[in-house]
Write a protein that holds these residues in place. Sequence first.
Motif: not given
Length: 298
Positions: A66-87
Motif C-alpha cells: 500500500l505504501c509503495v503504491a502511494w509512493g508511485l502515485y506521489l512521484l507521478a503527480v509531482l512531475f505533473f505538478y512541476c509541469a503545471d505549477g511552474f507555468a
Amino acid sequence: MKAFSALIHREFIEHRGAFLLGPLLLVAIVVGMTVLAFTVGRVDVRMTGSIVTGLSTMLFWPALVLCVAWGLYLLAVLFFYCADGFAADKRNNSMLFWKSMPVSDFTMLLAKLIAAVTVLPGAVYAIALLSMALMLGTAQIAMIVNGTSAVTNFLDLGAIFWNVGLIALVQLVVSLLWYMPFMALVGAMAVMVGRWAIPLSLLLPSLVATLEWVTLGGLHPFQTRTWDYVSYRSTMPEAGLVDQWIADGPLGVDVHSGVPYALDLIGRLDWLQVGIGVVFALCVLFLASEYRRRAAAN
C-alpha cells in the motif's frame, strides 16, 4: 522569510486537489476494499493455532505494498505538478502580481521546488499513514469478529505500522533527493514551454545522447556515456535492495526490520550524485528565473 512561507503555502492551496482531496478519496476506496475483502470471503480468516499467531505478521506485506503504491502515485503527480505549477503564473496572467512581491524570480521558483519536496509529499505521506492505519485496524476488527485474533496482536499491528511507516518515509526522502534534478528540469522547462515540459524534458536526454553519438561515435545513441548516466539516475534508488531483502527473508518473518532496512538504504545511496543533483537543480532554476525575469520584462 514570511513571504517565502506564503509562497509555499500558496502552492499547497492551489494544488491540494492532487495532494490532499484526491488521496483522501483513495483512502475511502482502500478502506472499502479492505472491508469487502473480509466480508465477502476473499480473505479466509478461519485459522487456528500457529497460523493465527503469525497472521499479524502476514499483514506486513499488504501494508508495505500500500505504501509503495502511494509512493508511485506521489512521484507521478509531482512531475505533473512541476509541469503545471511552474507555468501557472504565466498561464493565468498573474505574473505581474507575483512579481510585485518583495522576492526575486529565483526565490519564487525555489519555493515551488521546496514545496514539491516537503509540504506536498508530506501531505500524501500523512494520508498514506492514515490509509495504512485504517486498513490494519479494519483487518484486526474483522479477525476479532471472526474469533481468530488475540488482543496481543494489536502490539504486532503497532510494530507493523511503525516499521512500514519508517521504510516508506526513508524511501520517500531518498527518492525525492534522487529525483530532484529531474523535477527541477521539468519545472525549468515549464517556465519556457508550459505544460509541454514533460515530453520535452524526456526528449532532451535523447538529443544530448544523439549529439554525443554523432560527435564521439558509438554503436547507437543509446550506448553512450550520456545515456548510461541518465539510465543510472532514472533508476529507483532502492532497486535491487528490495529484491535482496526479500530473498534474505527478514521483512517476511520479522516486523521489526524497518530500522536496518532504512539504514541499509541510506548507506547504499550515492550521496555524491545526490549533491550533484542538488547543484544541478539550483542551476537550472537560476537559468529559468533569469528567462522568466527577462521574458516578463518584454
